[in-house]
Design a protein around this motif. Structure first.
Motif, PDB file in Angstrom:
ATOM      1  N   ALA A 139      42.187  29.899  30.507  1.00  0.00           N
ATOM      2  CA  ALA A 139      41.704  28.977  31.732  1.00  0.00           C
ATOM      3  C   ALA A 139      42.681  27.887  32.161  1.00  0.00           C
ATOM      4  N   ALA A 142      44.880  28.882  35.038  1.00  0.00           N
ATOM      5  CA  ALA A 142      44.235  29.351  36.177  1.00  0.00           C
ATOM      6  C   ALA A 142      44.988  28.950  37.528  1.00  0.00           C
ATOM      7  N   ARG A 163      47.176  35.511  36.287  1.00  0.00           N
ATOM      8  CA  ARG A 163      45.824  36.534  35.947  1.00  0.00           C
ATOM      9  C   ARG A 163      46.192  37.206  34.591  1.00  0.00           C
ATOM     10  N   GLU A 175      32.395  36.003  33.559  1.00  0.00           N
ATOM     11  CA  GLU A 175      32.987  34.766  33.580  1.00  0.00           C
ATOM     12  C   GLU A 175      34.677  34.694  33.834  1.00  0.00           C
ATOM     13  N   LEU A 176      35.138  35.816  32.989  1.00  0.00           N
ATOM     14  CA  LEU A 176      36.516  36.361  33.051  1.00  0.00           C
ATOM     15  C   LEU A 176      36.955  36.594  34.792  1.00  0.00           C
ATOM     16  N   ASP A 193      34.965  36.362  37.384  1.00  0.00           N
ATOM     17  CA  ASP A 193      34.853  35.317  38.594  1.00  0.00           C
ATOM     18  C   ASP A 193      36.087  34.494  38.367  1.00  0.00           C
ATOM     19  N   ALA A 194      36.541  34.409  37.364  1.00  0.00           N
ATOM     20  CA  ALA A 194      37.974  33.429  37.332  1.00  0.00           C
ATOM     21  C   ALA A 194      39.190  34.368  37.750  1.00  0.00           C
ATOM     22  N   HIS A 227      40.252  37.375  36.771  1.00  0.00           N
ATOM     23  CA  HIS A 227      40.865  38.335  35.622  1.00  0.00           C
ATOM     24  C   HIS A 227      39.902  39.762  35.429  1.00  0.00           C
TER      25      HIS A 227
END
Length: 264
Positions: A149, A152, A156, A171-172, A174-175, A177
């Motif tokens: 994180a 960010a 990637r 969660e990954l 959405d970020a 990844h």
């Protein structure tokens, strides 16, 4: 075409008959194979192989359980030199492993610290070179995700051999990844992994073998090889109620977007 996004061709179980292994992969529709580095030696070997063998790409990195042996001297300088050639498509596999015991004479505190230093140094290198990263995490998801994180917008990652929860995967994703599924998804006792593979959005995951490990059913317990990526992809297609061709197209497109030079 199917992409085996993570295997270890350097390991003797595959290297001893490499030509036949790659021929079987192509016959199974596995047109691209990414061989993953775990230390400087096999990262260098993988880069050289990928420069010579059509359909093979390499990732270069130092695995968290290799940091004591491999992370010495100017290891980042050596890794930079290896990863700068075009046949290297990513940095990896790197991350945290809190499952395997530290080397003899070393406590957990020092071992975790060494892993973290090497992990961050290789994430910095990936950002410098504009390469994405193949992540290893075992008994360490929260710690690994926290470091990722921090990068960010710069790096990637793909969390290989994904075995976390659906919520963690989302969660990954959405970020920005990816996650990747091995033959574990075909095991009868892998209900949570199967539920995750069934629910994730198209284009958010890859398929892999981690060969020579983790052969899918019906080869569980035997030597794994890249051709078996097709079995994993087919199993996931059945979970999702779609054709194998659709999973092949979606995972290949995701891999092409992630790994440098995969479509060339």
């Amino acid at each position: 075409m199917i992409v085996d996004s993570h295997c270890h061709l350097f390991f003797q179980k595959l290297r001893c008959e490499l030509g036949e292994v790659l021929d079987r992969a192509r016959s199974a529709g596995v047109g691209k194979v990414v061989t993953i580095g775990t230390d400087l030696e096999d990262s260098r070997w993988g880069a050289e192989l990928a420069g010579q063998e059509e359909g093979v790409l390499a990732a270069a990195g130092i695995h968290p359980t290799s940091v004591v042996e491999a992370a010495h001297g100017d290891y980042i300088g050596e890794l930079r030199q290896i990863a700068s050639v075009h046949s290297v498509a990513a940095i990896g596999e790197i991350g945290f492993d809190f499952y395997h015991d530290p080397p003899d004479g070393m406590g957990w505190g020092e071992y975790k610290e060494r892993q973290e230093v090497a992990f961050r140094a290789q994430m910095d290198l990936a950002a410098e070179l504009g390469l994405n990263v193949v992540i290893h995490t075992r008994n360490s998801f929260d710690e690994t995700a926290a470091v990722v994180a921090e990068y960010a917008g710069r790096v990637r990652t793909v969390f290989h051999c994904y075995s976390g929860t659906l919520a963690q995967a989302r969660e990954l994703i959405d970020a920005g990844h990816l996650v990747s599924f091995t033959g574990i998804v075909t095991f009868k006792n892998a209900r949570e992994v199967q539920e995750t593979a069934a629910a994730l959005p198209a284009g958010s995951f890859l398929v892999e073998t981690d060969a020579p490990f983790l052969a899918p059913t019906p080869h569980r317990g035997k030597r794994c090889e890249p051709a078996y990526t097709r079995l994993t992809a087919d199993f996931i297609a059945n979970l999702r109620g779609v054709a194998l061709g659709q999973i092949s197209e979606e995972t290949t497109a995701a891999a092409a977007d992630f790994f440098r030079g995969l479509t060339e």
